[in-house]
Design a protein around this motif. Sequence first.
Motif: not given
Length: 277
Positions: A158-165, A235-243
């Motif tokens: 999501x938006x927060x995930x992309x920003x965190x990534x 951590x990158x994998x979790x952010x991309x999958x939204x987990x």
Amino acid sequence: MTTVTIAPTGAASGARPLADTAAMLRRNLLRAVRYPGLTSFTVAIPVILLLLFVFVFGGAFGAGVAPGVTPGADGRAAYLDYITPAILLFAVVGAAQSVAISASMDATSGIMARFKTMAISPGSVLGGPVLGTVVQALIAVVVVLGLAMALGYRPDAGPAGWLALAGLVALVAFAFSWLCVAMGLSAKSVETASNTPMILTALPFLGSGFVPVETMPAGVRWFAEYQPLTPIIETTRALLTGAALDGATTALTLGWCVVITGLGYAWARSLYRRERR
């Protein structure tokens, strides 16, 4: 040689850290434009690896990383989902490798010694290239991620995930860039500086980037679980999958970035202050 104009500040007024860093950042980005071979190499290797592992090995490997998946097209799709985070981090480490070459070129050509005689903030001479490498790493990640999506990769962030990534990529690039700057300054030649950081590119392979660590022999598995890029990749994998992020893994990721940044910065500053022999 890439040139950049830095307004003299005079000994009385002292250096201007922000202005000097901005000037060195501009110099680094101009060098990236004027040496397109080095810049394109940063993107080309991750792209080649992505295509190689997906289309050559993916059909078989996908069944191993995603149980129940049929080898072939389904396997390739599953393996693309699995390795994309690792390839993104490979691009980041590759971008950091290029700054080792730039630092060595400056040290061996004498331009760094010239900077020492000028009223320039010492931190900017090293900090500018590091920030420039962060910019290049972000661009490389966008290109590789775009290719992965063209091949069928569909992240659920999501938006927060992309920003965190984006923040994570910048942090990892910042950390490894300082380490590579130190490697470049410690090298006796540009050729050595181009080879020394290559050991860092082995870390995604000796981690959870290409296969689960559970499938590795005991000794290799121990190293894979505790080396820096494994928690970063997870951590990158979790952010991309939204987990949901695992607290311990995220803490390890941030901790490794802080440790690598601190060690790289201290080593680079020590080498910069030392007279080159």
